[in-house]
Design a protein around this motif. Structure first.
Motif, PDB file in Angstrom:
ATOM      1  N   THR A   1      -7.840   3.997   7.430  1.00  0.00           N
ATOM      2  CA  THR A   1      -6.344   2.276   6.887  1.00  0.00           C
ATOM      3  C   THR A   1      -5.800   3.381   6.901  1.00  0.00           C
ATOM      4  O   THR A   1      -5.001   2.133   7.860  1.00  0.00           O
ATOM      5  CB  THR A   1      -6.827   2.696   5.408  1.00  0.00           C
ATOM      6  OG1 THR A   1      -8.217   2.286   4.904  1.00  0.00           O
ATOM      7  CG2 THR A   1      -5.423   1.856   4.877  1.00  0.00           C
TER       8      THR A   1
ATOM      9  N   THR B   1      -3.057   4.837  -5.232  1.00  0.00           N
ATOM     10  CA  THR B   1      -4.399   4.694  -4.417  1.00  0.00           C
ATOM     11  C   THR B   1      -3.963   6.146  -3.695  1.00  0.00           C
ATOM     12  O   THR B   1      -3.813   6.188  -3.003  1.00  0.00           O
ATOM     13  CB  THR B   1      -4.144   3.988  -3.387  1.00  0.00           C
ATOM     14  OG1 THR B   1      -5.379   3.335  -2.452  1.00  0.00           O
ATOM     15  CG2 THR B   1      -2.922   3.590  -2.596  1.00  0.00           C
TER      16      THR B   1
ATOM     17  N   ARG C   1       1.005  -1.184   0.581  1.00  0.00           N
ATOM     18  CA  ARG C   1       0.127  -0.253  -0.085  1.00  0.00           C
ATOM     19  C   ARG C   1       1.013   0.652  -0.718  1.00  0.00           C
ATOM     20  O   ARG C   1       0.626   1.839  -0.828  1.00  0.00           O
ATOM     21  CB  ARG C   1      -0.865   0.196   1.152  1.00  0.00           C
ATOM     22  CG  ARG C   1      -1.826   1.051   1.256  1.00  0.00           C
ATOM     23  CD  ARG C   1      -3.145   1.272   2.065  1.00  0.00           C
ATOM     24  NE  ARG C   1      -2.980   0.296   3.620  1.00  0.00           N
ATOM     25  CZ  ARG C   1      -3.431  -1.318   3.270  1.00  0.00           C
ATOM     26  NH1 ARG C   1      -4.312  -0.923   2.211  1.00  0.00           N
ATOM     27  NH2 ARG C   1      -3.323  -1.969   4.469  1.00  0.00           N
TER      28      ARG C   1
ATOM     29  N   PRO D   1      -5.259   6.349   0.629  1.00  0.00           N
ATOM     30  CA  PRO D   1      -6.100   5.899   1.629  1.00  0.00           C
ATOM     31  C   PRO D   1      -6.971   7.005   2.358  1.00  0.00           C
ATOM     32  O   PRO D   1      -6.134   7.919   2.875  1.00  0.00           O
ATOM     33  CB  PRO D   1      -4.840   4.926   2.631  1.00  0.00           C
ATOM     34  CG  PRO D   1      -3.917   5.964   2.039  1.00  0.00           C
ATOM     35  CD  PRO D   1      -3.735   6.234   0.415  1.00  0.00           C
TER      36      PRO D   1
END
Length: 298
Positions: free
Chosen positions: A270, A264, A255, A266
């Motif tokens: 998260t 991405t 991630r 978050p």
């Protein structure tokens, strides 16, 4: 006639006001170790300064000076040297120089015979008969106490060094130290409020950097130089890190790479979960090491 009288007066005045050096030696034949004296006197100094070799350094080698006394008044310089010779043979006291103002005065040289007066067959008698003395414990202590104390000190020092090396210091890279240091770094990261302000990129950059340094120290893996995929593959092959911890590291690191390259974004929940998971991973790492040690012992 007047001319002769004038010359006589000049010579007389010159002698009357010039410095006169005289020397005398007490004995010219000495037994080994017998004390002898040489005396040097300079008259008519007229307040002039006398320069010569310093005390105990006037006589040459072989002549052991016992005492060298110097005294000087306005008109007289007096020096008396006591000396001994500890070798047989003929020795010479050379001319000794004394500087008075700008003038050099010298003594006459002396020859000295040094003889051994002891005869080969001479019998040596003790003044008193030898006595057997019984030594007590305190006497032996006085004789050898410094050696005993020195030995005790050396033994104590060796014991202290062994204890210090074995128990007295904890390596800076020990598991406990590494764990506590990493937990403090995670607390510092939390206080920066990256989660609350939505600064996810800075959050994951620092989180992964802290995690990589921890893995390198705690597990002796090159986590600080490997790419994420290579590190995950190495952890799975190495079997040092438990599967639960491997899963946490893999999820957070993957991630983090996606966030780093803006693939991405978050949310706060998260980010908080990833921080908590890494914290638990750090705490559980000691169990991984205990299991690894047991496996090595087996």
């Amino acid at each position: 006639m007047k001319k002769l009288l004038f010359i006589f007066c000049v010579v007389l005045c010159a002698n009357a006001f010039s410095q006169i050096l005289s020397s005398s030696l007490e004995k010219k034949t000495l037994a080994l170790g017998e004390v002898d004296h040489i005396i040097i006197t300079i008259n008519n100094l007229n307040d002039e300064k006398v320069s010569a070799a310093p005390e105990n350094e006037l006589l040459p080698f072989h002549f052991e000076e016992v005492k060298d006394s110097i005294s000087q008044t306005k008109d007289i310089y007096y020096r008396r040297i006591e000396f001994v010779v500890f070798e047989e043979g003929k020795f010479t006291i050379p001319e000794l120089e004394f500087k008075v103002g700008g003038k050099i005065l010298k003594t006459i040289p002396y020859e000295i015979d040094v003889i051994n007066t002891a005869q080969k067959d001479d019998q040596i008698n003790d003044i008193m008969n030898n006595k057997n003395v019984k030594l007590e414990v305190t006497d032996y202590w006085e004789l050898y106490k410094f050696y005993i104390l020195a030995a005790i000190a050396v033994i104590a020092l060796i014991i202290a060094i062994v204890i210090f090396v074995k128990y007295g210091r904890k390596p800076k890279d020990s598991p406990v130290v590494a764990t506590n240091q990493t937990l403090r770094e995670l607390d510092s990261l939390k206080k920066k409020k990256y989660v609350e302000t939505g600064n996810y990129r800075s959050f994951y950059v620092e989180l992964i950097d802290i995690s990589r340094k921890f893995i390198a120290k705690q597990y002796r893996l090159p986590a600080d130089v490997l790419l994420t995929d290579d590190l995950i593959d190495l952890m799975k092959k190495n079997n040092t890190i438990s599967q639960e911890n491997e899963k946490v590291v893999e999820e957070v690191f993957v991630r983090g790479d996606l966030v780093k390259f803006a693939k991405t974004f978050p949310d706060q929940e998260t980010m908080e979960k990833d921080l908590a998971d890494i914290r638990e991973f750090v705490k559980r790492s000691s169990k991984d090491l205990e299991f690894e040690n047991l496996r090595k012992d087996v």
